[in-house]
Write a protein that holds these residues in place. Structure first.
Motif, PDB file in Angstrom:
ATOM      1  N   MET A   1       0.711  -1.208   0.203  1.00 17.96           N
ATOM      2  CA  MET A   1       0.065   0.179   0.016  1.00 17.96           C
ATOM      3  C   MET A   1       0.837   1.192   0.101  1.00 17.96           C
ATOM      4  O   MET A   1       0.434   2.512  -0.708  1.00 17.96           O
ATOM      5  CB  MET A   1      -0.917  -0.052   1.389  1.00 17.96           C
ATOM      6  CG  MET A   1      -1.992   0.891   1.170  1.00 17.96           C
ATOM      7  SD  MET A   1      -3.194   0.897   2.383  1.00 17.96           S
ATOM      8  CE  MET A   1      -4.182   2.327   2.201  1.00 17.96           C
ATOM      9  N   PHE A   2       2.094   1.235   0.905  1.00 13.78           N
ATOM     10  CA  PHE A   2       2.738   2.528   0.766  1.00 13.78           C
ATOM     11  C   PHE A   2       4.130   2.100   0.442  1.00 13.78           C
ATOM     12  O   PHE A   2       4.907   0.979   0.372  1.00 13.78           O
ATOM     13  CB  PHE A   2       2.894   2.904   2.036  1.00 13.78           C
ATOM     14  CG  PHE A   2       1.480   3.319   2.765  1.00 13.78           C
ATOM     15  CD1 PHE A   2       0.964   4.290   2.465  1.00 13.78           C
ATOM     16  CD2 PHE A   2       1.146   2.455   3.998  1.00 13.78           C
ATOM     17  CE1 PHE A   2      -0.525   4.685   2.961  1.00 13.78           C
ATOM     18  CE2 PHE A   2      -0.133   2.482   4.548  1.00 13.78           C
ATOM     19  CZ  PHE A   2      -0.921   3.798   3.805  1.00 13.78           C
ATOM     20  N   GLY A   3       4.965   3.217   0.099  1.00 18.33           N
ATOM     21  CA  GLY A   3       6.353   3.068  -0.424  1.00 18.33           C
ATOM     22  C   GLY A   3       7.404   4.235   0.340  1.00 18.33           C
ATOM     23  O   GLY A   3       6.530   5.272   0.740  1.00 18.33           O
ATOM     24  N   CYS A   4       8.491   3.765   0.525  1.00 13.16           N
ATOM     25  CA  CYS A   4       9.214   4.951   1.155  1.00 13.16           C
ATOM     26  C   CYS A   4      10.553   4.842   0.504  1.00 13.16           C
ATOM     27  O   CYS A   4      11.241   4.145  -0.105  1.00 13.16           O
ATOM     28  CB  CYS A   4       9.632   4.516   2.588  1.00 13.16           C
ATOM     29  SG  CYS A   4      10.627   5.410   3.459  1.00 13.16           S
ATOM     30  N   LEU A   5      10.913   6.138   0.227  1.00 16.78           N
ATOM     31  CA  LEU A   5      12.294   6.372  -0.653  1.00 16.78           C
ATOM     32  C   LEU A   5      13.252   7.459   0.250  1.00 16.78           C
ATOM     33  O   LEU A   5      13.037   8.634   0.516  1.00 16.78           O
ATOM     34  CB  LEU A   5      11.919   7.137  -2.031  1.00 16.78           C
ATOM     35  CG  LEU A   5      13.047   7.524  -2.899  1.00 16.78           C
ATOM     36  CD1 LEU A   5      13.570   6.261  -3.284  1.00 16.78           C
ATOM     37  CD2 LEU A   5      12.574   8.013  -4.134  1.00 16.78           C
ATOM     38  N   VAL A   6      14.384   7.344   0.308  1.00 14.35           N
ATOM     39  CA  VAL A   6      15.587   7.790   0.989  1.00 14.35           C
ATOM     40  C   VAL A   6      16.421   8.005  -0.388  1.00 14.35           C
ATOM     41  O   VAL A   6      16.784   7.002  -0.853  1.00 14.35           O
ATOM     42  CB  VAL A   6      15.934   7.206   2.063  1.00 14.35           C
ATOM     43  CG1 VAL A   6      17.246   8.061   2.547  1.00 14.35           C
ATOM     44  CG2 VAL A   6      15.028   7.016   3.167  1.00 14.35           C
ATOM     45  N   ALA A   7      17.017   9.184  -0.565  1.00 13.71           N
ATOM     46  CA  ALA A   7      18.156   9.326  -1.437  1.00 13.71           C
ATOM     47  C   ALA A   7      19.305   8.420  -1.335  1.00 13.71           C
ATOM     48  O   ALA A   7      19.872   8.342  -0.316  1.00 13.71           O
ATOM     49  CB  ALA A   7      18.559  10.764  -1.435  1.00 13.71           C
ATOM     50  N   GLY A   8      19.788   7.863  -2.263  1.00 13.72           N
ATOM     51  CA  GLY A   8      20.962   6.880  -2.327  1.00 13.72           C
ATOM     52  C   GLY A   8      20.566   5.577  -1.796  1.00 13.72           C
ATOM     53  O   GLY A   8      21.267   4.537  -1.726  1.00 13.72           O
ATOM     54  N   ARG A   9      19.168   5.255  -1.738  1.00 12.78           N
ATOM     55  CA  ARG A   9      18.709   3.657  -1.197  1.00 12.78           C
ATOM     56  C   ARG A   9      17.818   3.342  -2.110  1.00 12.78           C
ATOM     57  O   ARG A   9      17.036   4.023  -2.787  1.00 12.78           O
ATOM     58  CB  ARG A   9      18.373   3.905   0.361  1.00 12.78           C
ATOM     59  CG  ARG A   9      19.327   4.638   1.032  1.00 12.78           C
ATOM     60  CD  ARG A   9      18.722   4.463   2.567  1.00 12.78           C
ATOM     61  NE  ARG A   9      19.776   4.943   3.648  1.00 12.78           N
ATOM     62  CZ  ARG A   9      19.547   5.087   4.699  1.00 12.78           C
ATOM     63  NH1 ARG A   9      18.581   4.615   5.272  1.00 12.78           N
ATOM     64  NH2 ARG A   9      20.484   5.712   5.510  1.00 12.78           N
ATOM     65  N   LEU A  10      17.612   1.887  -2.024  1.00  7.73           N
ATOM     66  CA  LEU A  10      16.369   1.175  -2.799  1.00  7.73           C
ATOM     67  C   LEU A  10      15.196   1.847  -2.173  1.00  7.73           C
ATOM     68  O   LEU A  10      14.941   2.034  -1.001  1.00  7.73           O
ATOM     69  CB  LEU A  10      16.789  -0.260  -2.841  1.00  7.73           C
ATOM     70  CG  LEU A  10      17.931  -0.759  -3.344  1.00  7.73           C
ATOM     71  CD1 LEU A  10      18.134  -2.245  -2.999  1.00  7.73           C
ATOM     72  CD2 LEU A  10      17.789  -0.490  -4.854  1.00  7.73           C
ATOM     73  N   VAL A  11      14.160   1.749  -3.146  1.00  8.19           N
ATOM     74  CA  VAL A  11      13.053   2.025  -2.644  1.00  8.19           C
ATOM     75  C   VAL A  11      12.332   1.096  -1.822  1.00  8.19           C
ATOM     76  O   VAL A  11      12.733  -0.229  -1.871  1.00  8.19           O
ATOM     77  CB  VAL A  11      11.834   2.259  -3.888  1.00  8.19           C
ATOM     78  CG1 VAL A  11      10.384   2.102  -3.512  1.00  8.19           C
ATOM     79  CG2 VAL A  11      12.281   3.178  -4.503  1.00  8.19           C
ATOM     80  N   GLN A  12      11.801   1.143  -0.661  1.00 11.68           N
ATOM     81  CA  GLN A  12      11.167   0.204   0.392  1.00 11.68           C
ATOM     82  C   GLN A  12       9.645   0.115   0.098  1.00 11.68           C
ATOM     83  O   GLN A  12       8.917   1.111  -0.006  1.00 11.68           O
ATOM     84  CB  GLN A  12      11.462   0.944   1.909  1.00 11.68           C
ATOM     85  CG  GLN A  12      12.851   0.894   2.169  1.00 11.68           C
ATOM     86  CD  GLN A  12      13.002   1.164   3.757  1.00 11.68           C
ATOM     87  OE1 GLN A  12      12.171   1.282   4.744  1.00 11.68           O
ATOM     88  NE2 GLN A  12      14.053   1.243   4.326  1.00 11.68           N
TER      89      GLN A  12
END
Length: 197
Positions: A1-12
Motif C-alpha cells: 500500500m505504501f512506499g518509502c524513498l530515501v536518496a541513495g537507497r533502494l525504494v522500500q
C-alpha cells in the motif's frame, strides 16, 4: 500500500503492518538521511474519507525508546509527500497513535503511517521543520540544476578553430544556453510560480 524513498537507497515497499491501520518502515543509519519521500503504491487506495498521517521516530537518546513526531499526511488526492528530517530534534516528540512499540536499535529510525479520517488529519499540526515544499527551496534547486547543466555542457566546449566537420553532430553555441539560463533566472525572480502555468 505504501512506499518509502530515501536518496541513495533502494525504494522500500515492505512496510511492517503493526496494527490493522498502522504501518512502519525501518530506516537504518538515519543520521545520514536528510529527506524522505512517502508515497502510495497505487495498488490499494485509502477507504473513502481516510488518509494517512506520516510520523517519524528517533530513538530517544536517554531512554532508547521511540519518540514520534508528526511530519504530515498523504491521501488519495495527495498520494505522495517529501519531508525534511535532518532538521528534526531527537527526543522532542508528541502524541502519536503507535502505542508502546518495541524500541528499534539505536541506529535505526522508523517512519510510520497511521490510517485516520480526513477530519482528524486536518486537525493535526505537523512539526514545522519537516516542511520542504517552499518556493525558495524550489528556486534554489532549479538554480543549482541549471548551473549544473550549463557547467556539464560547457565541459564539452571547443573553439571554432578546434571544431572538425561532423555531419552527424549539431552544435549549439554556449552563449545560447547562457542567455536561456539568464532569462529563466529573471523570470523565476519576477514570478516564482511562472513554471506552473
Amino acid at each position: 500500500m505504501f512506499g518509502c524513498l530515501v536518496a541513495g537507497r533502494l525504494v522500500q515497499t515492505d512496510a511492517l503492518q503493526v496494527a490493522a491501520d498502522k504501518f512502519v518502515f525501518n530506516l537504518p543509519d538515519y543520521e545520514n538521511v536528510n529527506h524522505v519521500v512517502v508515497f502510495m503504491l497505487g495498488t490499494v487506495p485509502f477507504p473513502a474519507g481516510m488518509g494517512g498521517a506520516v510520523y517519524f521516530s528517533f530513538p530517544d537518546p536517554l531512554s532508547g525508546g521511540p519518540v514520534w513526531q508528526l511530519l504530515g499526511f498523504i491521501t488519495n488526492d495527495k498520494p505522495s509527500a517529501i519531508f525534511k528530517i535532518s532538521g528534526l530534534k531527537a527526543g522532542e516528540g508528541g502524541a502519536h497513535p503507535f502505542g508502546m512499540m518495541a524500541a528499534a536499535p539505536s541506529s535505526v529510525a522508523q517512519l510510520g503511517v497511521s490510517v485516520e479520517t480526513l477530519d482528524q488529519l486536518a486537525q493535526q499540526t505537523p512539526v514545522s521543520s519537516a516542511a520542504v515544499s517552499t518556493v525558495d527551496s524550489f528556486m534554489q534547486f532549479t538554480q543549482k540544476m541549471m548551473e549544473n547543466l550549463y557547467n556539464f555542457a560547457a565541459s564539452f566546449a571547443v573553439t571554432q578553430a578546434q571544431m572538425t566537420p561532423n555531419l552527424t553532430e549539431t552544435f549549439i553555441p554556449s552563449s545560447c544556453m547562457l542567455r536561456w539560463y539568464e532569462n529563466f533566472q529573471r523570470r523565476m525572480t519576477q514570478n516564482p510560480n511562472f513554471w506552473k502555468s
